[in-house]
Design an enzyme around this catalytic site. Structure first.
Site, PDB file in Angstrom:
ATOM      1  N   CYS A 278      36.452  48.293  31.678  1.00 15.60           N
ATOM      2  CA  CYS A 278      37.054  46.968  31.527  1.00 15.60           C
ATOM      3  C   CYS A 278      38.567  47.106  31.346  1.00 15.60           C
ATOM      4  O   CYS A 278      39.020  47.811  30.441  1.00 15.60           O
ATOM      5  CB  CYS A 278      36.445  46.230  30.337  1.00 15.60           C
ATOM      6  SG  CYS A 278      37.104  44.564  30.134  1.00 15.60           S
TER       7      CYS A 278
ATOM      8  N   GLY B 224      35.057  37.224  30.121  1.00 17.24           N
ATOM      9  CA  GLY B 224      36.486  37.489  30.065  1.00 17.24           C
ATOM     10  C   GLY B 224      36.884  38.878  30.520  1.00 17.24           C
ATOM     11  O   GLY B 224      38.072  39.158  30.667  1.00 17.24           O
ATOM     12  N   CYS B 225      35.922  39.741  30.777  1.00 22.34           N
ATOM     13  CA  CYS B 225      36.227  41.108  31.211  1.00 22.34           C
ATOM     14  C   CYS B 225      36.662  41.063  32.681  1.00 22.34           C
ATOM     15  O   CYS B 225      35.896  40.653  33.556  1.00 22.34           O
ATOM     16  CB  CYS B 225      35.017  42.013  31.041  1.00 22.34           C
ATOM     17  SG  CYS B 225      35.248  43.675  31.727  1.00 22.34           S
ATOM     18  N   ALA B 226      37.887  41.480  32.954  1.00 22.18           N
ATOM     19  CA  ALA B 226      38.423  41.449  34.312  1.00 22.18           C
ATOM     20  C   ALA B 226      37.627  42.358  35.246  1.00 22.18           C
ATOM     21  O   ALA B 226      37.410  42.017  36.414  1.00 22.18           O
ATOM     22  CB  ALA B 226      39.893  41.849  34.300  1.00 22.18           C
TER      23      ALA B 226
END
Length: 132
Positions: free
Chosen positions: A127, A11-13
């Site tokens: 992040c 989920g870390c962009a």
């Protein structure tokens, strides 16, 4: 072309952008969940090499940001044990190619190591979700 084992926080962009850059640069990425990996001192320590201990930590971790964890005040053994117990403290991504390991994503360093396309302008190991 390199086969990169890439430990990320799902989920870390920023991790998503880093993986996309590696793939666009012709590398294969084997993405793994940093938070679910059963880390041990011997499996985690090689990622940090000769970097100072404070650079091993994810500066955006809530425990670091709150001052509960003080990266500059712990020794290497304490840091590793803290990270085994709370993988959210680990600077990410962790990357491994063969026996070579790295923590964090500095585009210039990654480029020297395995080569990157020139679009590495704004990709780092910070992040976007943690910064918010």
């Amino acid at each position: 072309m390199a086969n990169v084992i890439f430990y990320e926080k799902p989920g870390c962009a920023s991790n998503a952008k880093q993986k996309a850059l590696l793939i666009a640069s012709g590398h294969q990425v084997d993405a793994r969940d940093l938070l679910k990996e059963p880390w041990s001192a011997s499996s985690l320590r090689p990622y940090f090499g000769a970097k100072p201990v404070h650079e091993w930590f994810n500066a955006a971790s809530p425990r670091v940001k709150s001052g509960e964890v003080k990266p500059g005040a712990v020794n290497p053994q304490e840091a590793i044990m803290m990270m085994i117990l709370d993988p959210g403290l680990i600077r990410r991504p962790l990357m491994r190619i063969g026996d070579h390991c790295e923590a964090g994503f500095d585009p210039a360093s990654v480029n020297r190591w395995i080569g990157l396309k020139s679009e590495a302008e704004e990709i780092s190991d910070r992040c976007a979700m943690d910064a918010a």
